[in-house]
Design a protein around this motif. Structure first.
Motif, PDB file in Angstrom:
ATOM      1  N   UNK A 115      -3.900  -4.208  -6.555  1.00 54.26           N
ATOM      2  CA  UNK A 115      -2.562  -4.186  -5.954  1.00 54.26           C
ATOM      3  C   UNK A 115      -1.525  -4.784  -6.899  1.00 54.26           C
ATOM      4  N   UNK A 116      -1.842  -5.963  -7.438  1.00 55.44           N
ATOM      5  CA  UNK A 116      -0.888  -6.662  -8.291  1.00 55.44           C
ATOM      6  C   UNK A 116      -0.727  -5.946  -9.636  1.00 55.44           C
ATOM      7  N   UNK A 117      -1.838  -5.433 -10.161  1.00 56.21           N
ATOM      8  CA  UNK A 117      -1.773  -4.743 -11.447  1.00 56.21           C
ATOM      9  C   UNK A 117      -0.964  -3.464 -11.371  1.00 56.21           C
ATOM     10  N   UNK A 118      -1.106  -2.730 -10.285  1.00 58.34           N
ATOM     11  CA  UNK A 118      -0.344  -1.492 -10.115  1.00 58.34           C
ATOM     12  C   UNK A 118       1.145  -1.800  -9.986  1.00 58.34           C
ATOM     13  N   UNK A 119       1.468  -2.838  -9.223  1.00 58.35           N
ATOM     14  CA  UNK A 119       2.881  -3.215  -9.068  1.00 58.35           C
ATOM     15  C   UNK A 119       3.510  -3.536 -10.413  1.00 58.35           C
ATOM     16  N   UNK A 120       2.774  -4.289 -11.242  1.00 59.78           N
ATOM     17  CA  UNK A 120       3.307  -4.660 -12.547  1.00 59.78           C
ATOM     18  C   UNK A 120       3.375  -3.459 -13.487  1.00 59.78           C
ATOM     19  N   UNK A 121       2.306  -2.658 -13.516  1.00 55.24           N
ATOM     20  CA  UNK A 121       2.244  -1.534 -14.452  1.00 55.24           C
ATOM     21  C   UNK A 121       3.257  -0.443 -14.136  1.00 55.24           C
TER      22      UNK A 121
ATOM     23  N   UNK B 102       3.345  11.289 -14.218  1.00 52.65           N
ATOM     24  CA  UNK B 102       2.149  11.136 -15.040  1.00 52.65           C
ATOM     25  C   UNK B 102       1.886   9.681 -15.422  1.00 52.65           C
ATOM     26  N   UNK B 103       2.940   8.929 -15.689  1.00 54.30           N
ATOM     27  CA  UNK B 103       2.723   7.535 -16.082  1.00 54.30           C
ATOM     28  C   UNK B 103       2.192   6.706 -14.926  1.00 54.30           C
ATOM     29  N   UNK B 104       2.581   7.057 -13.694  1.00 53.20           N
ATOM     30  CA  UNK B 104       2.064   6.360 -12.517  1.00 53.20           C
ATOM     31  C   UNK B 104       0.603   6.744 -12.289  1.00 53.20           C
ATOM     32  N   UNK B 105       0.270   8.015 -12.492  1.00 53.15           N
ATOM     33  CA  UNK B 105      -1.128   8.447 -12.390  1.00 53.15           C
ATOM     34  C   UNK B 105      -1.996   7.674 -13.371  1.00 53.15           C
ATOM     35  N   UNK B 106      -1.535   7.579 -14.605  1.00 55.35           N
ATOM     36  CA  UNK B 106      -2.297   6.867 -15.627  1.00 55.35           C
ATOM     37  C   UNK B 106      -2.456   5.393 -15.266  1.00 55.35           C
TER      38      UNK B 106
ATOM     39  N   UNK C  33       6.959  -1.763 -10.022  1.00 55.04           N
ATOM     40  CA  UNK C  33       7.247  -1.811  -8.593  1.00 55.04           C
ATOM     41  C   UNK C  33       7.478  -0.456  -7.950  1.00 55.04           C
ATOM     42  N   UNK C  34       7.285   0.615  -8.715  1.00 54.76           N
ATOM     43  CA  UNK C  34       7.525   1.944  -8.135  1.00 54.76           C
ATOM     44  C   UNK C  34       6.439   2.348  -7.141  1.00 54.76           C
ATOM     45  N   UNK C  35       5.231   1.791  -7.304  1.00 52.64           N
ATOM     46  CA  UNK C  35       4.140   2.109  -6.384  1.00 52.64           C
ATOM     47  C   UNK C  35       3.632   0.820  -5.746  1.00 52.64           C
ATOM     48  N   UNK C  36       3.646   0.790  -4.433  1.00 49.30           N
ATOM     49  CA  UNK C  36       3.162  -0.368  -3.689  1.00 49.30           C
ATOM     50  C   UNK C  36       1.783  -0.056  -3.101  1.00 49.30           C
ATOM     51  N   UNK C  37       0.821  -0.936  -3.375  1.00 48.18           N
ATOM     52  CA  UNK C  37      -0.523  -0.818  -2.803  1.00 48.18           C
ATOM     53  C   UNK C  37      -0.631  -1.784  -1.629  1.00 48.18           C
TER      54      UNK C  37
ATOM     55  N   UNK D  58      17.166  -7.534   0.738  1.00 45.02           N
ATOM     56  CA  UNK D  58      15.755  -7.161   0.731  1.00 45.02           C
ATOM     57  C   UNK D  58      15.362  -6.536  -0.593  1.00 45.02           C
ATOM     58  N   UNK D  59      14.097  -6.708  -0.963  1.00 45.87           N
ATOM     59  CA  UNK D  59      13.615  -6.123  -2.209  1.00 45.87           C
ATOM     60  C   UNK D  59      13.696  -4.602  -2.117  1.00 45.87           C
ATOM     61  N   UNK D  60      13.954  -3.986  -3.262  1.00 44.48           N
ATOM     62  CA  UNK D  60      14.052  -2.523  -3.286  1.00 44.48           C
ATOM     63  C   UNK D  60      12.729  -1.918  -2.854  1.00 44.48           C
ATOM     64  N   UNK D  61      12.807  -0.900  -2.036  1.00 42.99           N
ATOM     65  CA  UNK D  61      11.592  -0.240  -1.556  1.00 42.99           C
ATOM     66  C   UNK D  61      10.920   0.515  -2.700  1.00 42.99           C
ATOM     67  N   UNK D  62       9.609   0.521  -2.703  1.00 47.92           N
ATOM     68  CA  UNK D  62       8.873   1.263  -3.719  1.00 47.92           C
ATOM     69  C   UNK D  62       9.064   2.766  -3.515  1.00 47.92           C
ATOM     70  N   UNK D  63       8.950   3.500  -4.609  1.00 49.97           N
ATOM     71  CA  UNK D  63       9.064   4.960  -4.523  1.00 49.97           C
ATOM     72  C   UNK D  63       7.843   5.576  -3.850  1.00 49.97           C
TER      73      UNK D  63
END
Length: 325
Positions: free
Chosen positions: A48-54, A251-255, A57-61, A20-25
């Protein structure tokens, strides 16, 4: 030996595919009252797709159309409590926490998307964003999700405010919406968007008002016969989440969240703009009468809403920002 290495490599590949794919943080659940067919939903998919790429994969929408997580007000309360949720919401619903947001839904503030975009990306608006965080614990990710201009949806022709006398017209319950619809001559009747179809069908209400993509998404062409293009509210909405949850992110995820929300808002808004002509043609083909009228009487009737709600001076400032090149 060569065969053994090949077999080992094949086994490793098969194991990787089967695993299975690694779960997002982190996970963010996004709620919207709109359907998957609405142009705005394409923007949410882009988000959704942009956040996953940016975020690598740490944040899943996760997207929840048709108010699957509940009415907007309920999701806003979940966000206040720190839940990892976001909602596409208009300024009127945020005005109960920070009054300035209400002016975004005031009548005839600006026309089209570009002017409204200038307002919601201004330094002044960012001051409201910070004030909202302090007042209610909500974090605006971006507020450039334009859904179009709202028009009257009725079962009879409308030429002016007099034709709305005694008409029970659904509207969101925020003061700026209620005052606007009342000033236009109708009797404002607040109710959740998901109940509008059945309420019109059962004559609980006589009319509604909405932007054209929402009419299609909710199949309201089945229960109204006339759309009068008043354009009384230029519907700009925002993607709003929990400040407490947001602050707990790196902070990088917030940005990334804020940058992707702004970019996706443009996808949604320009997609909406480009779809309007075809939507109008489709509604006409289904038997709905769509009329252009002189909106001057409605402009004049609703002009006092700004002063009544304390937005008179703010209106002039925002219209100057909207009209700036």
């Amino acid at each position: 030996m060569r065969h053994e290495k090949a077999a080992a490599a094949l086994a490793a590949i098969l194991l990787a595919v089967a695993a299975p794919a690694a779960a997002a943080d982190y996970t963010l659940n996004v709620n919207t009252a709109l359907s998957v067919n609405d142009p705005l939903f394409r923007g949410l998919e882009s988000f959704r797709d942009g956040v996953a790429e940016a975020t690598g994969g740490r944040l899943e929408v996760r997207l929840f159309p048709n108010s699957q997580l509940g009415p907007d007000e309920d999701v806003l309360e979940q966000a206040r409590a720190g839940a990892p949720v976001a909602v596409v919401v208009d300024g009127g619903r945020l005005a109960v926490f920070q009054n300035e947001f209400g002016v975004l839904g005031a009548p005839y503030l600006a026309s089209g998307y570009d002017g409204m975009r200038r307002v919601v990306t201004s330094d002044l608006f960012e001051e409201w964003v910070e004030a909202l965080r302090a007042a209610s614990g909500h974090q605006v990710l971006s507020f450039n999700w334009w859904q179009g201009e709202r028009h009257l949806l009725t079962k009879h022709p409308v030429d002016g405010p007099a034709d709305l006398s005694g008409v029970r017209l659904r509207t969101p319950g925020a003061p700026v919406w209620v005052e606007t619809i009342s000033a236009m001559g109708a009797t404002p009747t607040p109710m959740p968007w998901g109940e509008v179809y059945s309420a019109l069908q059962q004559n609980v209400i006589d009319a509604a008002e909405a932007q054209l993509p929402a009419v299609v998404g909710a199949r309201l062409d089945e229960v109204v016969t006339h759309i009068t293009k008043t354009g009384h509210i230029n519907l700009i909405t925002g993607l709003v989440t929990s400040a407490a949850w947001f602050d707990g992110l790196p902070e990088d995820v917030q940005q990334a969240l804020r940058e992707q929300a702004l970019a996706a808002g443009d996808v949604a808004s320009y997609g909406t703009r480009d779809a309007l002509a075809q939507i109008e043609a489709d509604l006409t083909a289904r038997g709905v009468t769509i009329r252009e009228i002189d909106v001057t009487p409605f402009r004049e009737a609703t002009a006092g809403v700004y002063d009544k709600l304390g937005y008179g001076e703010l209106r002039d400032t925002l219209q100057a920002i909207a009209e700036a090149e």
